[in-house]
Design a protein around this motif. Structure first.
Motif, PDB file in Angstrom:
ATOM      1  N   ALA A  49     -24.176 -41.221  18.601  1.00  0.00           N
ATOM      2  CA  ALA A  49     -22.766 -40.819  18.646  1.00  0.00           C
ATOM      3  C   ALA A  49     -22.126 -40.296  19.979  1.00  0.00           C
ATOM      4  N   PRO A  50     -21.038 -40.959  20.162  1.00  0.00           N
ATOM      5  CA  PRO A  50     -20.361 -40.402  21.717  1.00  0.00           C
ATOM      6  C   PRO A  50     -19.803 -39.043  21.637  1.00  0.00           C
ATOM      7  N   ILE A  51     -19.987 -38.253  22.360  1.00  0.00           N
ATOM      8  CA  ILE A  51     -19.079 -37.259  22.750  1.00  0.00           C
ATOM      9  C   ILE A  51     -17.991 -37.224  23.726  1.00  0.00           C
ATOM     10  N   LEU A  52     -16.899 -36.962  23.718  1.00  0.00           N
ATOM     11  CA  LEU A  52     -15.742 -37.453  24.606  1.00  0.00           C
ATOM     12  C   LEU A  52     -15.935 -36.289  26.088  1.00  0.00           C
ATOM     13  N   PRO A  53     -15.415 -36.810  27.077  1.00  0.00           N
ATOM     14  CA  PRO A  53     -15.493 -35.722  28.263  1.00  0.00           C
ATOM     15  C   PRO A  53     -14.437 -35.061  28.012  1.00  0.00           C
ATOM     16  N   ILE A  54     -13.652 -34.381  27.054  1.00  0.00           N
ATOM     17  CA  ILE A  54     -12.930 -33.340  27.111  1.00  0.00           C
ATOM     18  C   ILE A  54     -13.318 -32.045  26.367  1.00  0.00           C
ATOM     19  N   THR A  55     -12.413 -31.214  26.149  1.00  0.00           N
ATOM     20  CA  THR A  55     -12.903 -29.887  25.695  1.00  0.00           C
ATOM     21  C   THR A  55     -13.177 -29.951  24.169  1.00  0.00           C
ATOM     22  N   GLY A  56     -14.093 -28.998  23.758  1.00  0.00           N
ATOM     23  CA  GLY A  56     -14.367 -29.059  22.321  1.00  0.00           C
ATOM     24  C   GLY A  56     -13.154 -28.733  21.432  1.00  0.00           C
ATOM     25  N   LEU A  60     -15.611 -33.757  16.309  1.00  0.00           N
ATOM     26  CA  LEU A  60     -16.785 -33.163  16.122  1.00  0.00           C
ATOM     27  C   LEU A  60     -17.059 -32.657  14.652  1.00  0.00           C
ATOM     28  N   ASP A  61     -16.158 -31.918  14.003  1.00  0.00           N
ATOM     29  CA  ASP A  61     -16.283 -31.409  12.863  1.00  0.00           C
ATOM     30  C   ASP A  61     -16.600 -32.737  11.600  1.00  0.00           C
ATOM     31  N   GLN A  62     -16.117 -34.112  11.871  1.00  0.00           N
ATOM     32  CA  GLN A  62     -16.305 -35.334  11.275  1.00  0.00           C
ATOM     33  C   GLN A  62     -17.895 -35.875  11.561  1.00  0.00           C
ATOM     34  N   LEU A  63     -18.072 -35.483  12.717  1.00  0.00           N
ATOM     35  CA  LEU A  63     -19.522 -35.795  12.982  1.00  0.00           C
ATOM     36  C   LEU A  63     -20.668 -34.868  12.236  1.00  0.00           C
ATOM     37  N   ALA A  64     -20.204 -33.628  12.404  1.00  0.00           N
ATOM     38  CA  ALA A  64     -21.316 -32.758  11.648  1.00  0.00           C
ATOM     39  C   ALA A  64     -21.195 -32.516  10.390  1.00  0.00           C
ATOM     40  N   ASP A  65     -19.939 -33.056   9.638  1.00  0.00           N
ATOM     41  CA  ASP A  65     -19.899 -32.827   8.169  1.00  0.00           C
ATOM     42  C   ASP A  65     -20.155 -34.217   7.352  1.00  0.00           C
ATOM     43  N   ASP A  66     -19.604 -35.337   7.885  1.00  0.00           N
ATOM     44  CA  ASP A  66     -19.651 -36.537   7.294  1.00  0.00           C
ATOM     45  C   ASP A  66     -20.472 -37.438   7.802  1.00  0.00           C
ATOM     46  N   MET A  67     -20.818 -37.484   8.923  1.00  0.00           N
ATOM     47  CA  MET A  67     -21.632 -38.489   9.857  1.00  0.00           C
ATOM     48  C   MET A  67     -23.097 -38.245  10.041  1.00  0.00           C
ATOM     49  N   VAL A  68     -23.566 -36.983   9.974  1.00  0.00           N
ATOM     50  CA  VAL A  68     -24.758 -36.408  10.515  1.00  0.00           C
ATOM     51  C   VAL A  68     -25.853 -37.149  10.021  1.00  0.00           C
ATOM     52  N   GLU A  69     -25.976 -37.668   8.719  1.00  0.00           N
ATOM     53  CA  GLU A  69     -27.191 -38.328   8.470  1.00  0.00           C
ATOM     54  C   GLU A  69     -27.417 -39.529   8.804  1.00  0.00           C
ATOM     55  N   HIS A  70     -26.194 -40.139   9.521  1.00  0.00           N
ATOM     56  CA  HIS A  70     -26.295 -41.708   9.885  1.00  0.00           C
ATOM     57  C   HIS A  70     -26.648 -41.605  11.552  1.00  0.00           C
ATOM     58  N   ILE A  71     -26.582 -40.175  12.223  1.00  0.00           N
ATOM     59  CA  ILE A  71     -26.695 -40.230  13.638  1.00  0.00           C
ATOM     60  C   ILE A  71     -28.112 -39.704  14.055  1.00  0.00           C
ATOM     61  N   SER A  72     -28.472 -40.604  15.034  1.00  0.00           N
ATOM     62  CA  SER A  72     -29.987 -40.404  15.517  1.00  0.00           C
ATOM     63  C   SER A  72     -29.886 -39.373  16.866  1.00  0.00           C
ATOM     64  N   GLY A  73     -28.719 -39.473  17.654  1.00  0.00           N
ATOM     65  CA  GLY A  73     -28.798 -38.821  18.718  1.00  0.00           C
ATOM     66  C   GLY A  73     -27.247 -38.715  19.284  1.00  0.00           C
ATOM     67  N   LEU A  74     -27.096 -38.203  20.505  1.00  0.00           N
ATOM     68  CA  LEU A  74     -25.645 -37.909  20.780  1.00  0.00           C
ATOM     69  C   LEU A  74     -25.665 -38.575  22.592  1.00  0.00           C
ATOM     70  N   ALA A  75     -24.521 -39.184  22.729  1.00  0.00           N
ATOM     71  CA  ALA A  75     -24.346 -39.640  24.220  1.00  0.00           C
ATOM     72  C   ALA A  75     -23.204 -38.902  24.642  1.00  0.00           C
ATOM     73  N   LEU A  76     -23.350 -38.150  25.806  1.00  0.00           N
ATOM     74  CA  LEU A  76     -22.168 -37.186  26.361  1.00  0.00           C
ATOM     75  C   LEU A  76     -21.932 -37.603  27.637  1.00  0.00           C
ATOM     76  N   TYR A  77     -20.373 -37.734  27.990  1.00  0.00           N
ATOM     77  CA  TYR A  77     -19.952 -38.447  29.340  1.00  0.00           C
ATOM     78  C   TYR A  77     -19.709 -37.286  30.194  1.00  0.00           C
ATOM     79  N   GLU A  78     -19.802 -35.963  29.657  1.00  0.00           N
ATOM     80  CA  GLU A  78     -19.400 -34.834  30.700  1.00  0.00           C
ATOM     81  C   GLU A  78     -20.590 -33.770  30.192  1.00  0.00           C
ATOM     82  N   SER A  79     -21.190 -33.196  31.183  1.00  0.00           N
ATOM     83  CA  SER A  79     -22.225 -32.182  30.995  1.00  0.00           C
ATOM     84  C   SER A  79     -21.662 -30.944  30.035  1.00  0.00           C
ATOM     85  N   GLU A  80     -20.644 -30.467  30.702  1.00  0.00           N
ATOM     86  CA  GLU A  80     -20.149 -29.376  29.902  1.00  0.00           C
ATOM     87  C   GLU A  80     -19.775 -29.599  28.484  1.00  0.00           C
TER      88      GLU A  80
END
Length: 475
Positions: free
Chosen positions: A217-224, A231-251
């Motif tokens: 799942a991609p994590i956008l290069p903007i603030t949390g 992010l809440d959607q990923l954590a609550d509804d999609m986490v079972e289908h996600i094998s990793g995270l792709a981050l475009y900004e280290s922060e």
């Protein structure tokens, strides 16, 4: 699999990747891990993967990759292959395998044990002049700009069967800082595309009765805060289908919800030097794509740094340089290796004078050897990182590394290899040509004679005399 309960683990397919966090340092987020995929290479993290262009690491053929590279995985971009659509079907889509192996790996002759990570755009991506839409993103192929329909992405991934697929994110690469309204669109579109990707993958898995690929799942290069809903959607509804995270900004790693914290993290940040890379390790990043390796090779620079840094002080004139400019004439008679005690193929078989000669002769072997060497330097660099995390000295070693080495890589002084136009970032209208023309039109009159004097008997005699053939010239 770290961070997953036993009931969730029981529902995962057998071919699911696993990521085990072996150690996390106190007070900082740096961590050791083991990233594995059944039947494929295992990546001890922190580590890096190679960045490919049309399926190969630039300057490295696939047989050289097998013999002299220790890169356990590669990143492959779809936009490298789809310049013929519409209306023709790209050759990649037509490859079929009967033994269940990956058509993508067969097409590019990549070893089956290599972990392939598949994305829509190159790394780093070239900016697209127009905006993305609700159903498509802009891409840059070898014949120009185009659109990639998000609905086709999962179908293509199912056809070519990479090991890992990074879902599409709505990121305006290279454009002006997005407005709040545009940021809302980024979050909403990325969440929608992620859900569509999961739905399409689930349907395809049921059809084929096996899992074709794992999803990052991609994590956008903007603030949390600005992407909190996503992010809440990923954590609550999609986490079972996600094998990793792709981050475009280290922060962005700081904003990851606890439910996703145990997943492997892939960095797509445009790293320009090892100092920035070390800062990302401090933040808890696991797997890296490192553009500065290829940039250094193209510039004719041999990387020359290690981690931990040497105990001795840096250069008397300041910090020790991060690389060696092999275009410099000072290497013309130097028969030492690129780096003392280096065990790479380039250093054990050739010396600086030979590589400097190859560069001046514009021989592609120069960049082949530099690429092998530079990747070997990064292999040892990450071994040192993992060892220091294991011994709990990583934070202190980072500080010493920053004091010992210069901040940036050396400036390019020579002309690099000729590169395709779509590998550059666009600079706008009337931008200069990327490569100088190898030949120019002859000019009339005095200008022609000034630029390209015609050698008569006298000038030819002088030329030959200069190289020791005066007698031959006179005869």
């Amino acid at each position: 699999m770290a961070g997953m309960t036993s009931d969730k683990l029981s529902r995962l397919p057998e071919e699911m990747i696993s990521f085990n966090i072996l150690k996390t340092l106190p007070q900082i987020e740096a961590r050791l891990g083991k990233f594995s995929f059944p039947g494929k290479a295992t990546i001890d993290t922190p580590h890096y993967i190679g960045i490919t262009s049309r399926g190969v690491i630039p300057h490295i053929s696939q047989d050289v990759y097998r013999k002299h590279m220790n890169c356990p995985g590669v990143y492959i971009a779809l936009e490298d292959y789809i310049e013929k659509v519409p209306p023709n079907t790209p050759p990649l889509y037509q490859v079929k395998t009967d033994d269940g192996t990956s058509p993508l790996k067969k097409f590019i002759a990549l070893p089956q044990e290599t972990i392939t990570i598949f994305g829509a755009r190159r790394q780093p991506p070239v900016s697209y002049p127009a905006s993305n839409t609700n159903t498509a993103i802009g891409i840059l192929t070898s014949i120009g700009f185009g659109k990639l329909e998000t609905s086709e992405y999962a179908i293509v991934a199912q056809k070519v069967r990479p090991d890992i697929v990074v879902s599409i994110a709505d990121i305006p690469f290279g454009q002006l800082k997005p407005s709040l309204k545009r940021i809302d669109k980024m979050s909403d579109r990325t969440a929608t595309w992620m859900k569509d990707m999961i739905s399409a993958k689930t349907g395809l898995d049921k059809l084929t009765k096996s899992s074709a690929f794992q999803l990052f799942a991609p994590i956008l290069p903007i603030t949390g805060e600005l992407q909190s809903w996503y992010l809440d959607q990923l954590a609550d509804d999609m986490v079972e289908h996600i094998s990793g995270l792709a981050l475009y900004e280290s922060e962005s790693v700081i904003e990851i919800p606890d439910q996703l914290a145990s997943l492997p993290r892939l960095s797509f940040s445009e790293l320009s030097n090892p100092h920035k890379l070390l800062n990302q390790v401090l933040l808890g990043m696991d797997i890296f794509t490192i553009p500065f390796i290829g940039a250094a090779t193209d510039a004719g620079i041999a990387l020359d740094f290690c981690f931990p840094a040497p105990q001795t002080k840096g250069d008397i004139r300041g910090r020790h340089p991060l690389g060696i400019d092999m275009w410099s004439s000072e290497h013309a008679t130097d028969i030492s290796s690129l780096r003392p005690n280096c065990k790479c193929y380039a250093c054990t078989k050739h010396h600086r004078a030979y590589i400097q000669h190859l560069l001046n002769a514009k021989e592609m072997l120069a960049w082949n050897l530099l690429q092998i060497h530079n990747h070997h330097v990064m292999d040892e660099f990450f071994v040192g990182i993992r060892d220091s995390i294991e011994s709990c000295t990583f934070e202190d070693e980072v500080s010493r590394f920053e004091q010992f080495y210069a901040v940036e890589l050396p400036e390019k002084t020579g002309q690099g290899p000729r590169i395709r136009g779509y590998q550059f970032k666009s600079e706008g209208p009337n931008e200069p040509k990327k490569n100088p023309a190898p030949y120019t039109m002859l000019k009339d009159g005095e200008e022609k004679n000034a630029e390209a004097p015609i050698s008569g008997p006298e000038t030819m005699s002088k030329d030959l005399e200069a190289v020791g053939f005066a007698e031959s010239a006179q005869s």
